[in-house]
Design a protein around this motif. Structure first.
Motif, PDB file in Angstrom:
ATOM      1  N   ILE A  12       5.482  22.387  74.095  1.00  0.00           N
ATOM      2  CA  ILE A  12       5.553  21.682  75.376  1.00  0.00           C
ATOM      3  C   ILE A  12       6.599  20.569  75.314  1.00  0.00           C
ATOM      4  O   ILE A  12       7.380  20.380  76.258  1.00  0.00           O
ATOM      5  CB  ILE A  12       4.163  21.144  75.765  1.00  0.00           C
ATOM      6  N   LEU A  13       6.651  19.846  74.192  1.00  0.00           N
ATOM      7  CA  LEU A  13       7.648  18.785  74.037  1.00  0.00           C
ATOM      8  C   LEU A  13       9.072  19.328  74.049  1.00  0.00           C
ATOM      9  O   LEU A  13       9.966  18.720  74.640  1.00  0.00           O
ATOM     10  CB  LEU A  13       7.399  18.008  72.745  1.00  0.00           C
ATOM     11  N   ILE A  14       9.298  20.463  73.423  1.00  0.00           N
ATOM     12  CA  ILE A  14      10.638  21.054  73.412  1.00  0.00           C
ATOM     13  C   ILE A  14      11.051  21.494  74.810  1.00  0.00           C
ATOM     14  O   ILE A  14      12.194  21.287  75.223  1.00  0.00           O
ATOM     15  CB  ILE A  14      10.721  22.214  72.404  1.00  0.00           C
ATOM     16  N   ILE A  15      10.127  22.068  75.556  1.00  0.00           N
ATOM     17  CA  ILE A  15      10.441  22.478  76.932  1.00  0.00           C
ATOM     18  C   ILE A  15      10.790  21.260  77.775  1.00  0.00           C
ATOM     19  O   ILE A  15      11.779  21.268  78.523  1.00  0.00           O
ATOM     20  CB  ILE A  15       9.271  23.275  77.536  1.00  0.00           C
ATOM     21  N   ALA A  56      15.281  18.459  68.865  1.00  0.00           N
ATOM     22  CA  ALA A  56      14.457  19.671  68.796  1.00  0.00           C
ATOM     23  C   ALA A  56      14.139  20.024  67.347  1.00  0.00           C
ATOM     24  O   ALA A  56      13.034  20.468  67.039  1.00  0.00           O
ATOM     25  CB  ALA A  56      15.163  20.831  69.484  1.00  0.00           C
ATOM     26  N   MET A  57      15.099  19.811  66.444  1.00  0.00           N
ATOM     27  CA  MET A  57      14.849  20.081  65.025  1.00  0.00           C
ATOM     28  C   MET A  57      13.765  19.160  64.475  1.00  0.00           C
ATOM     29  O   MET A  57      12.937  19.584  63.670  1.00  0.00           O
ATOM     30  CB  MET A  57      16.128  19.907  64.212  1.00  0.00           C
ATOM     31  N   LEU A  58      13.751  17.912  64.911  1.00  0.00           N
ATOM     32  CA  LEU A  58      12.711  16.990  64.460  1.00  0.00           C
ATOM     33  C   LEU A  58      11.330  17.434  64.949  1.00  0.00           C
ATOM     34  O   LEU A  58      10.346  17.360  64.212  1.00  0.00           O
ATOM     35  CB  LEU A  58      13.012  15.575  64.938  1.00  0.00           C
ATOM     36  N   TRP A  62       8.206  18.709  62.607  1.00  0.00           N
ATOM     37  CA  TRP A  62       6.855  18.174  62.738  1.00  0.00           C
ATOM     38  C   TRP A  62       5.845  19.294  62.971  1.00  0.00           C
ATOM     39  O   TRP A  62       4.747  19.280  62.421  1.00  0.00           O
ATOM     40  CB  TRP A  62       6.811  17.157  63.878  1.00  0.00           C
ATOM     41  N   MET A  63       6.228  20.280  63.796  1.00  0.00           N
ATOM     42  CA  MET A  63       5.325  21.391  64.099  1.00  0.00           C
ATOM     43  C   MET A  63       5.006  22.216  62.855  1.00  0.00           C
ATOM     44  O   MET A  63       3.910  22.750  62.731  1.00  0.00           O
ATOM     45  CB  MET A  63       5.962  22.324  65.143  1.00  0.00           C
ATOM     46  N   GLU A  64       5.940  22.348  61.964  1.00  0.00           N
ATOM     47  CA  GLU A  64       5.788  23.235  60.812  1.00  0.00           C
ATOM     48  C   GLU A  64       5.149  22.571  59.602  1.00  0.00           C
ATOM     49  O   GLU A  64       5.013  23.221  58.565  1.00  0.00           O
ATOM     50  CB  GLU A  64       7.150  23.811  60.417  1.00  0.00           C
ATOM     51  N   LYS A  65       4.754  21.317  59.707  1.00  0.00           N
ATOM     52  CA  LYS A  65       4.077  20.670  58.585  1.00  0.00           C
ATOM     53  C   LYS A  65       2.772  21.395  58.301  1.00  0.00           C
ATOM     54  O   LYS A  65       2.073  21.806  59.226  1.00  0.00           O
ATOM     55  CB  LYS A  65       3.734  19.221  58.938  1.00  0.00           C
ATOM     56  N   PRO A  66       2.430  21.547  57.051  1.00  0.00           N
ATOM     57  CA  PRO A  66       1.143  22.173  56.742  1.00  0.00           C
ATOM     58  C   PRO A  66      -0.020  21.250  57.135  1.00  0.00           C
ATOM     59  O   PRO A  66       0.128  20.028  57.155  1.00  0.00           O
ATOM     60  CB  PRO A  66       1.179  22.383  55.237  1.00  0.00           C
TER      61      PRO A  66
END
Length: 70
Positions: A12-15, A56-58, A62-66
């Protein structure tokens, strides 16, 4: 925070980022670059077209953190 929730929030943040960034870039260009030559427009839209990738990379990082174990 669960991974699925983090990915939903990140998506949602990326959109929102893309929509707001595109509107801001086009508004700025139309207000200030209207009489500029074509190569200024080309350079501006080339760089602004790539610049949104940094935030967007940041968000993706953040999304991919375990998930943290409790």
């Amino acid at each position: 925070m669960p991974v699925r929730l983090r990915k939903l929030i990140g998506t949602i943040l990326i959109i929102i980022l893309v929509v707001v960034y595109a509107l801001a870039a086009v508004t700025f260009a139309s207000l200030l670059l209207g009489a500029a030559p074509w190569y200024v427009h080309l350079a501006y839209f080339f760089f602004t077209g790539l610049l949104w990738i940094l935030p967007a990379m940041l968000i993706i990082k953040w999304m991919e953190k375990p998930a943290k174990d409790r």
